[in-house]
Design an enzyme around this catalytic site. Structure first.
Site, mmCIF file in Angstrom:
data_model
loop_
_atom_site.group_PDB
_atom_site.id
_atom_site.type_symbol
_atom_site.label_atom_id
_atom_site.label_comp_id
_atom_site.label_asym_id
_atom_site.label_seq_id
_atom_site.Cartn_x
_atom_site.Cartn_y
_atom_site.Cartn_z
ATOM 1 N N SER A 140 0.796 -1.225 0.000
ATOM 2 C CA SER A 140 0.000 0.000 0.000
ATOM 3 C C SER A 140 0.830 1.278 0.000
ATOM 4 O O SER A 140 0.297 2.358 -0.273
ATOM 5 C CB SER A 140 -0.938 0.017 1.216
ATOM 6 O OG SER A 140 -0.201 0.073 2.425
ATOM 7 N N ARG A 141 2.126 1.167 0.286
ATOM 8 C CA ARG A 141 2.926 2.388 0.396
ATOM 9 C C ARG A 141 4.383 2.112 0.043
ATOM 10 O O ARG A 141 4.808 0.958 -0.044
ATOM 11 C CB ARG A 141 2.839 2.963 1.806
ATOM 12 C CG ARG A 141 3.323 2.010 2.889
ATOM 13 C CD ARG A 141 3.231 2.629 4.267
ATOM 14 N NE ARG A 141 1.860 2.955 4.608
ATOM 15 C CZ ARG A 141 1.513 3.693 5.665
ATOM 16 N NH1 ARG A 141 2.445 4.186 6.464
ATOM 17 N NH2 ARG A 141 0.246 3.928 5.933
ATOM 18 N N ASP A 186 -2.263 -9.354 8.402
ATOM 19 C CA ASP A 186 -1.013 -9.108 9.121
ATOM 20 C C ASP A 186 -0.095 -10.293 8.836
ATOM 21 O O ASP A 186 -0.390 -11.420 9.234
ATOM 22 C CB ASP A 186 -1.303 -8.992 10.615
ATOM 23 C CG ASP A 186 -0.066 -8.702 11.452
ATOM 24 O OD1 ASP A 186 1.066 -8.900 10.959
ATOM 25 O OD2 ASP A 186 -0.228 -8.314 12.625
ATOM 26 N N TYR A 216 17.020 -4.785 12.170
ATOM 27 C CA TYR A 216 16.704 -4.657 10.745
ATOM 28 C C TYR A 216 17.743 -5.369 9.877
ATOM 29 O O TYR A 216 17.407 -6.093 8.935
ATOM 30 C CB TYR A 216 16.620 -3.181 10.380
ATOM 31 C CG TYR A 216 16.162 -2.883 8.979
ATOM 32 C CD1 TYR A 216 14.820 -3.032 8.620
ATOM 33 C CD2 TYR A 216 17.053 -2.428 8.007
ATOM 34 C CE1 TYR A 216 14.389 -2.734 7.336
ATOM 35 C CE2 TYR A 216 16.631 -2.124 6.737
ATOM 36 C CZ TYR A 216 15.295 -2.276 6.390
ATOM 37 O OH TYR A 216 14.873 -1.989 5.126
ATOM 38 N N LYS A 256 16.974 -8.521 7.399
ATOM 39 C CA LYS A 256 17.182 -8.397 5.953
ATOM 40 C C LYS A 256 18.283 -9.326 5.451
ATOM 41 O O LYS A 256 18.200 -9.842 4.332
ATOM 42 C CB LYS A 256 17.500 -6.938 5.606
ATOM 43 C CG LYS A 256 16.316 -6.000 5.779
ATOM 44 C CD LYS A 256 15.128 -6.419 4.934
ATOM 45 C CE LYS A 256 13.995 -5.423 4.967
ATOM 46 N NZ LYS A 256 12.835 -5.838 4.137
#
Length: 266
Positions: free
Chosen positions: A31-32, A82, A174, A178
């Site tokens: 969505s973004r 989710d 993070y 990743k």
């Protein structure tokens, strides 16, 4: 010479059919940001795009409307789930399959940041990021694994980050999430190989998204100075690579971690 005489031979004409027409693609976190750009790019090339979102319902409907109302063969449909919740992911799979049949392409894009130094990082800070980027990728890939393995030219494309390769102060969670996608992708590629499906990972550098624009100016200037091409990536550049990996032309590429970072790690 007339216009008709100057036309190329028929065998050299570009195909009239969009390269992703008839293909169903699901983009998590679509969505973004980068996910939104990927959704629009795949829709622009004819795909049926499933725009997954967790809470950004309005934004998901907006991008779906843009794709469906554009002058292409692509259509789009927002679906809430989710990715950290296995039950919600399974419900999403059932809803998608009931409406569209098996998906052809899964783009694992959902991810969040929760930055702080390791000394001050809480268990919650750690798990929030790992749960979305890594566990979410596991949940969605396993839920749609049979689809990818049985359709022609199935694709799994996971969005990682240059931080997964380099690390970064304040982003141990993070970076771990990743970089975990690298090993996941290579193992998945080996297991999918005999089905003809591929799995690849993209590691973007700093990209013009709301997340990067929110970085304080002096830090953003320092990051910019480290990039040999002297600019941040545009979302369209990341989306274009995803689109190529989604097409049949990329069928001999699998198990790769592909950098798109302006030469920052040269």
């Amino acid at each position: 010479m007339s216009i008709e005489q100057r036309k190329r031979p028929a065998e050299l004409d570009l195909p009239s059919r969009q390269p992703l027409a008839g293909r169903t693609c699901l983009i998590t976190g679509g969505s973004r940001g980068i996910g939104r750009g990927i959704a629009r790019e795949l829709g622009r090339h004819g795909a049926t795009v499933i725009v997954n979102y967790r809470s950004s319902e309005t934004a998901a409907h907006e991008v779906a409307d843009v794709i469906t109302e554009s002058d292409t063969e692509g259509t789009a449909h927002p679906v809430q789930a989710d990715v950290t919740d296995r039950n919600e992911v399974e419900a999403m799979r059932e809803a998608v399959q009931d409406s569209f049949g098996p998906i052809d392409i899964l783009v694992n894009n959902a991810g969040i940041t929760c930055d702080c130094t390791f000394a001050t990082m809480t268990h919650e800070d750690w798990h929030r990021v790992i749960d979305v980027s890594l566990h979410g990728t596991f949940n969605c890939t396993q839920a749609f694994y049979d689809d990818i393995a049985t359709v022609d030219d199935g694709r799994v494309i996971s969005i990682s980050s240059v931080i997964g390769k380099q690390g970064n102060v304040g982003q141990a969670n993070y970076a771990a999430a990743k970089s975990g996608l690298f090993g996941f992708t290579r193992s998945l590629a080996l297991e999918l190989a005999d089905t003809g499906a591929t799995a690849n990972c993209i590691a973007p550098g700093f990209t013009r998204t709301g997340m990067v624009e929110a970085i304080p100016d002096h830090i953003r200037d320092d990051l910019h100075a480290e990039i040999p091409l002297d600019r941040f990536a545009n979302i369209d550049e990341i989306a274009g690579l995803v689109r190529y990996l989604a097409t049949e032309e990329s069928g001999y590429i699998t198990g790769e971690v592909i950098d798109i970072n302006g030469g920052i790690d040269l």
